[in-house]
Design an enzyme around this catalytic site. Structure first.
Site, PDB file in Angstrom:
ATOM      1  N   SER A  95       0.803  -1.223   0.000  1.00  0.00           N
ATOM      2  CA  SER A  95       0.000   0.000   0.000  1.00  0.00           C
ATOM      3  C   SER A  95       0.836   1.273   0.000  1.00  0.00           C
ATOM      4  O   SER A  95       0.321   2.363  -0.189  1.00  0.00           O
ATOM      5  CB  SER A  95      -0.971   0.023   1.191  1.00  0.00           C
ATOM      6  OG  SER A  95      -0.285   0.283   2.386  1.00  0.00           O
ATOM      7  N   LYS A 124      -6.190   5.758   7.797  1.00  0.00           N
ATOM      8  CA  LYS A 124      -5.093   6.469   7.139  1.00  0.00           C
ATOM      9  C   LYS A 124      -5.489   7.917   6.838  1.00  0.00           C
ATOM     10  O   LYS A 124      -4.669   8.827   6.965  1.00  0.00           O
ATOM     11  CB  LYS A 124      -4.695   5.736   5.862  1.00  0.00           C
ATOM     12  CG  LYS A 124      -4.144   4.349   6.128  1.00  0.00           C
ATOM     13  CD  LYS A 124      -3.775   3.647   4.837  1.00  0.00           C
ATOM     14  CE  LYS A 124      -3.222   2.263   5.126  1.00  0.00           C
ATOM     15  NZ  LYS A 124      -2.790   1.568   3.905  1.00  0.00           N
TER      16      LYS A 124
END
Length: 356
Positions: free
Chosen positions: A251, A296
């Site tokens: 990611s 996030k």
């Protein structure tokens, strides 16, 4: 901002989520004098560390680029992570659910229950290595710079063993030029087990060609098999090293790629702004979805990011929580990401994720 390396946390890559395993802060995990566990089979997910890929960690560049000309950079291109707490008692898990914005999930969704610690560590390293390679190749392709194929391993007993060596540069298959591992794989899979293939390599500055009889893939006996592990590298006098040892996984791919592009091209890719984001990357520059994006986004907003680059397939989750004045841009490719940053820095409209 404290770096991940300073937090004494162990990281683990699961699917497309880099997570930081923190454990419970205070935990009696068993009844004293017995083997009866008091912990629950759940984990708490929350915002993890966010690191500027244009900056340093403990005095070492996160993305170190060596080239005939490396450009100065400004602003931020922050990668983001998910922090995961484990080994919680029922009271601790309930407290995280009640008093924080953490997400409580079954532990098997973040930590494989059928893997040893050594297997988990190996999986983490492999995912990070693959992410590094894809980031470098995507950046070279975006900048239209040439690539070469490096052999990083030759499987013992495989058809290539004894003919191809580690660190060879594969240049052609059956006389046709190749510059990416995927091209080699496509040409090999187009053949049948037992077929012969000519593999050309550069070794010590000399070009060598070997005839190799293909075997069968261990996973599928009908699929041809050569037995090489390969990575793409820049063909010119360019090297890229990624030095964020305690956080890995696919990611971070997009943000790594953007950092490489920024250092190899004039001007500030981010317009000097504080940009954060997440997303996998493939060699063609396609941005893929990841897990835990709501955490996030929150980590990025708390760190002061002005714009967050979110994979298009994650838009619904990315807009779930409050994100203040931070813009959440919708991106499907590197081109989308660079366009979003350019438009944002110039005060132009940005294609954003819409709340569901």
């Amino acid at each position: 901002m404290k770096s991940a390396a300073n937090r004494r946390r162990r990281t683990l890559v699961l699917g497309a989520i880099p997570v930081v395993l923190t454990g419970a802060l205070v935990s009696i995990d068993r009844i004293p004098g017995t083997d009866i566990s008091l912990t629950v089979p759940y984990a708490a997910e929350g915002p993890g560390p966010t690191v500027n890929t244009l900056g340093d960690v403990d005095g070492v560049q996160v993305v170190a680029v060596k080239a005939p000309h490396v450009y100065d950079t400004d602003g931020n291109l922050n990668m983001t992570t998910v922090s995961v707490r484990t080994n919680m008692t029922l009271a601790q898990a309930f407290g995280r659910w009640l008093f924080t914005d953490d997400t409580i999930v079954p532990i098997e969704t973040v930590i494989p229950q059928n893997m040893t610690d050594e297997e988990v560590e190996q999986s983490n390293k492999q995912a990070f290595t693959e992410s590094e390679s894809a980031a470098t190749v995507a950046a070279m392709n975006y900048l239209d710079l040439p690539l070469k194929i490096k052999v990083v391993d030759v499987l013992d007993g495989s058809p290539a063993s004894g003919k191809i060596q580690k660190d060879d540069e594969v240049t052609a298959i059956d006389g046709e030029e190749v510059t990416e591992p995927g091209q080699v794989q496509d040409r090999i899979r187009a053949k049948q087990p037992g077929d012969s293939v000519e593999v050309s390599v550069l070794r010590g500055g000399k070009e060598l060609t070997s005839a190799v009889t293909l075997g069968s893939s261990p996973a599928d006996k009908k699929v041809s098999f050569l037995g090489l592990s390969m990575l793409s590298e820049p063909a010119e006098d360019i090297t890229v090293d990624y030095n964020l040892q305690d956080i890995g996984g696919p990611s971070a791919g997009m943000m790594f790629t953007l950092a490489v592009i920024d250092k190899l091209s004039p001007g500030d890719l981010n317009g000097g702004k504080f940009v954060a984001g997440t997303g996998t990357i493939d060699e063609s520059g396609t941005v893929g979805p990841i897990g835990g994006i709501e955490h996030k986004v929150r980590a990025a907003e708390e760190a002061g990011a002005q714009i967050f680059l979110a994979p298009a397939d994650n838009c619904a989750e990315a807009t779930k929580g409050a994100n203040g004045d931070m813009v959440i841009a919708k991106v499907k490719s590197l081109q989308d990401a660079t366009t979003a940053m350019d438009n944002f820095s110039q005060g132009k409209p940005v294609e954003t994720c819409q709340a569901g």
